[in-house]
Design an enzyme around this catalytic site. Structure first.
Site, PDB file in Angstrom:
ATOM      1  N   ASP A   1      32.040  40.539  40.097  1.00  0.00           N
ATOM      2  CA  ASP A   1      33.063  40.872  39.097  1.00  0.00           C
ATOM      3  C   ASP A   1      32.379  41.408  37.832  1.00  0.00           C
ATOM      4  OD1 ASP A   1      35.311  40.962  37.461  1.00  0.00           O
ATOM      5  OD2 ASP A   1      36.115  39.089  38.235  1.00  0.00           O
ATOM      6  N   ASP A   2      32.643  42.649  37.473  1.00  0.00           N
ATOM      7  CA  ASP A   2      32.052  43.296  36.292  1.00  0.00           C
ATOM      8  C   ASP A   2      30.545  43.509  36.436  1.00  0.00           C
ATOM      9  OD1 ASP A   2      34.620  43.106  35.316  1.00  0.00           O
ATOM     10  OD2 ASP A   2      34.070  42.099  33.450  1.00  0.00           O
TER      11      ASP A   2
ATOM     12  N   CYS B   1      39.652  45.090  37.976  1.00  0.00           N
ATOM     13  CA  CYS B   1      39.563  44.019  38.967  1.00  0.00           C
ATOM     14  C   CYS B   1      40.759  43.943  39.910  1.00  0.00           C
ATOM     15  CB  CYS B   1      39.353  42.681  38.271  1.00  0.00           C
ATOM     16  SG  CYS B   1      40.341  42.428  36.815  1.00  0.00           S
TER      17      CYS B   1
ATOM     18  N   ARG C   1      40.968  44.783  44.065  1.00  0.00           N
ATOM     19  CA  ARG C   1      41.195  43.736  45.062  1.00  0.00           C
ATOM     20  C   ARG C   1      42.393  44.060  45.953  1.00  0.00           C
ATOM     21  NH1 ARG C   1      37.881  39.482  42.882  1.00  0.00           N
ATOM     22  NH2 ARG C   1      37.013  40.407  40.991  1.00  0.00           N
TER      23      ARG C   1
ATOM     24  N   LYS D   1      37.633  34.255  43.222  1.00  0.00           N
ATOM     25  CA  LYS D   1      38.718  34.896  42.482  1.00  0.00           C
ATOM     26  C   LYS D   1      39.714  35.506  43.459  1.00  0.00           C
ATOM     27  CE  LYS D   1      39.364  38.095  38.585  1.00  0.00           C
ATOM     28  NZ  LYS D   1      38.663  38.902  37.569  1.00  0.00           N
TER      29      LYS D   1
ATOM     30  N   HIS E   1      43.426  37.097  42.304  1.00  0.00           N
ATOM     31  CA  HIS E   1      43.928  38.218  41.508  1.00  0.00           C
ATOM     32  C   HIS E   1      44.675  39.251  42.349  1.00  0.00           C
ATOM     33  CE1 HIS E   1      42.860  39.801  37.228  1.00  0.00           C
ATOM     34  NE2 HIS E   1      44.129  39.505  37.377  1.00  0.00           N
TER      35      HIS E   1
ATOM     36  N   HIS F   1      31.490  38.327  35.145  1.00  0.00           N
ATOM     37  CA  HIS F   1      32.606  38.566  34.222  1.00  0.00           C
ATOM     38  C   HIS F   1      32.503  37.629  33.009  1.00  0.00           C
ATOM     39  CE1 HIS F   1      36.783  38.630  32.773  1.00  0.00           C
ATOM     40  NE2 HIS F   1      37.023  39.661  33.569  1.00  0.00           N
TER      41      HIS F   1
ATOM     42  N   ASP G   1      33.781  44.910  41.729  1.00  0.00           N
ATOM     43  CA  ASP G   1      35.164  45.359  41.565  1.00  0.00           C
ATOM     44  C   ASP G   1      35.317  46.474  40.536  1.00  0.00           C
ATOM     45  OD1 ASP G   1      34.717  43.849  39.297  1.00  0.00           O
ATOM     46  OD2 ASP G   1      36.564  42.671  39.454  1.00  0.00           O
ATOM     47  N   ASN G   2      34.365  46.628  39.635  1.00  0.00           N
ATOM     48  CA  ASN G   2      34.355  47.722  38.666  1.00  0.00           C
ATOM     49  C   ASN G   2      32.976  47.752  38.023  1.00  0.00           C
ATOM     50  OD1 ASN G   2      36.590  45.481  37.277  1.00  0.00           O
ATOM     51  ND2 ASN G   2      34.584  45.710  36.309  1.00  0.00           N
TER      52      ASN G   2
ATOM     53  N   LYS H   1      33.808  49.828  32.666  1.00  0.00           N
ATOM     54  CA  LYS H   1      35.029  49.295  33.266  1.00  0.00           C
ATOM     55  C   LYS H   1      36.253  49.816  32.511  1.00  0.00           C
ATOM     56  CE  LYS H   1      37.328  44.730  33.376  1.00  0.00           C
ATOM     57  NZ  LYS H   1      37.094  43.301  33.060  1.00  0.00           N
TER      58      LYS H   1
END
Length: 562
Positions: free
Chosen positions: A49-50, A87, A91, A142, A144, A223, A348-349, A393
């Protein structure tokens, strides 16, 4: 009893004997060969994540990531793989095989959507699609995505709803049931995520051996808030005092040596800061915070130490995630599943330029990286984490949408340490996994034809560095928009005019060709608009099924922003 030729029996010539043996045993050899072909693989998809494009070692980073580097050395790395720049759209696209805007998981100009959007009934997720082939699916980390986890086909889940404190389990859910209150002594989210994954794998091995599985392992790290274990931070405490320019140059040089990139290094954009401005956060964070990627030598000593410490915590979070991935790998090996498990790793980004203070606030007197602090990476080191690309991002320039993609499968991918240059997107994961699982794509749902899924199977690229053919790749997020056709990319930040880049030589997006090639701009703009119009028409069909503005609690809305 053994029979042997006697003097009265002529001995068969060896050449003729060889021919007969070949004829007799060829079918058996063929059957044995067929048996060596890998069975339907288990699949583990690991999502960070990030994480920046260059954060892990095998993509140019200096952070210690031996387990991911090992997967890359014994598998393949995609150099032009993409996410959606944020994010929750990533997903949704990853697990459904559709662009997020097609399934109400991100907004269109005429159709609201995003973190609160609800998928159409036909937009089923990968576990539901794999179930007819006998797969059991597990989720750790996660979520989301809209809806309860278990209703999407997973049989077990740890939903890390608490994304504001890595040292607390408060607010998390197990199998869609809130976890009981705990003192959380010794708790750290990244470790807890791996613990749950390992427990699922152990249960699968003991109760469902022989049944294939899909495990979606979605770490929150790295993140914000930047929270890490003290011993992990200490390892990187002074590593980044030379600044973000030096870090970018070092990573770029390593990427060139690894032949990962064939582009000039992007220039730092000193006028581009966080995508959202929170002036009150800057006051809380104090004089060490900087919301622009200014020249490192122009910063004060306090600012340099503060920024280097934030990057050290980010690195510690990535380091710890890699360590926990190593434990999951060890469990796969212990249960005899490693050889026939396809392991993917992606982000995710891109790394985040955001600066904010949420949840319990920020105590400037507390040790950086501890539970009482709330720090974000910011645009300076985010630019370095996304080396060699531009932006961060939320933007759909390369820095926001480019992700590592490692694919490792000893039984099915014979290539070791090779690169794959074909462009790809997270919507490709569903058709890839379904092909390997022997599941035919679903063409209709309850008697109605399904919208064509945009993803393409990456299976041909497992064997060789071939281009997976597709018409285009498309992006839209918060007014930032882009389209890629072949090596041409048209991109614009919200409110800006289109810019045109030839990604074959300029993935850093430094040489805008829009004025020199207006016909190409119009051609690609028409492609982008056609996709947008089609997605809008589709989404409008179920607009009445979407929650009304303000229908969800504000806390949930805040959680869904990132």
């Amino acid at each position: 009893m053994i029979f042997a030729p006697t003097k009265a029996e002529p001995v068969m010539p060896r050449s003729l004997l060889a021919v007969i043996c070949l004829l007799l045993f060829a079918p058996l050899a063929s059957a044995q060969s067929d048996q060596k072909q890998p069975a339907r693989p288990n699949v583990v998809f690991i999502l960070a994540d990030d994480l920046g494009y260059s954060d892990i070692g095998c993509y140019g980073g200096e952070i210690d990531t031996p387990n991911l580097d090992g997967l890359a050395a014994n598998g393949i790395r995609f150099t032009q793989f993409y996410n959606t720049a944020r994010c929750w759209p990533t997903r949704g696209a990853l697990l459904s095989g559709y662009y997020a805007q097609q399934i109400h998981r991100d907004a269109l100009p005429e159709v609201p959507g995003g973190g609160n959007g609800v998928r159409q009934e036909w937009a089923r997720l990968l576990p539901e699609l794999l179930a007819p082939a006998g797969y059991r699916s597990y989720h750790s980390g996660k979520w989301h995505v809209d809806g309860p986890v278990l209703k999407s086909g997973f049989v077990r889940s740890l939903d890390m709803r608490n994304q504001g404190n890595f040292f607390s389990s408060a607010g998390n859910s197990i199998d869609d049931v809130p976890v009981p209150k705990s003192d959380d002594a010794g708790y750290y989210a990244t470790i807890a995520t791996a613990d749950h994954a390992i427990d699922c794998l152990k249960e699968h091995s003991s109760k469902h051996a022989g049944t294939p599985f899909f495990h979606y392992l979605a770490f929150i790290a790295p993140h914000f808030p930047l929270h890490a274990l003290p011993e992990d931070i200490a390892k990187y405490r002074d590593r980044y005092l030379a600044g973000w320019e030096a870090m970018r140059e070092a990573r770029y040089a390593k990427q060139r040596s690894l032949e990962l990139v064939h582009t000039p290094l992007s220039k730092l954009e000193q006028d581009v800061g966080p995508p959202y401005h929170f002036p009150e956060a800057l006051e809380k964070l104090g004089p060490g915070e900087v919301n622009r990627p200014l020249p490192w030598d122009s910063l004060t000593d306090e600012q340099r130490r503060f920024q280097a410490t934030k990057m050290a915590i980010h690195a510690a979070m990535v380091d710890r995630m890699d360590h926990e991935i190593g434990r999951v790998i060890a469990q796969l090996k212990a249960m005899g599943a490693f050889e026939n498990t396809l392991i993917f790793f992606a982000s995710d980004n891109g790394a985040s330029a955001e600066i904010m203070v949420r949840n319990g606030g920020h105590d400037p007197t507390a040790s950086p990286g501890s539970a009482a602090t709330y720090l974000c990476l910011g645009p300076g080191f985010s630019s370095a984490c996304n080396t060699p690309h531009r932006r961060h991002k939320t933007w759909v320039h390369e820095g926001g949408i480019s992700t590592p993609l490692i694919a490792h499968w000893p039984a099915g991918i014979q290539s070791k340490g090779e690169l794959r240059a074909t462009p790809g997107h997270v919507v490709d994961i569903v058709p890839t996994v379904l092909e390997l699982a022997g599941v035919a794509p679903t063409r209709e749902w309850k008697g109605e034809a399904l919208p064509p899924a945009p993803g393409k199977s990456l299976v041909p690229a497992f064997a060789a560095d071939v281009t997976v053919k597709r018409d285009s790749l498309w992006w839209l997020h918060e007014g930032n928009r882009a389209v890629r056709v072949g090596d041409w990319k048209l991109v614009a930040a919200k409110g800006d005019a289109w810019a045109l880049y030839d990604l074959k030589t300029d993935r850093a997006e430094q040489n805008d060709l829009s004025k020199a090639m207006p016909d190409k701009v119009r051609e690609l703009e028409q492609v982008w608009q056609k996709q947008t119009d089609e997605f809008t028409e589709l989404a409008k069909q179920t607009l009445d099924q979407q929650p009304k503005a303000g229908a969800r609690p504000r806390a949930a809305a805040r959680r869904n922003r990132n």
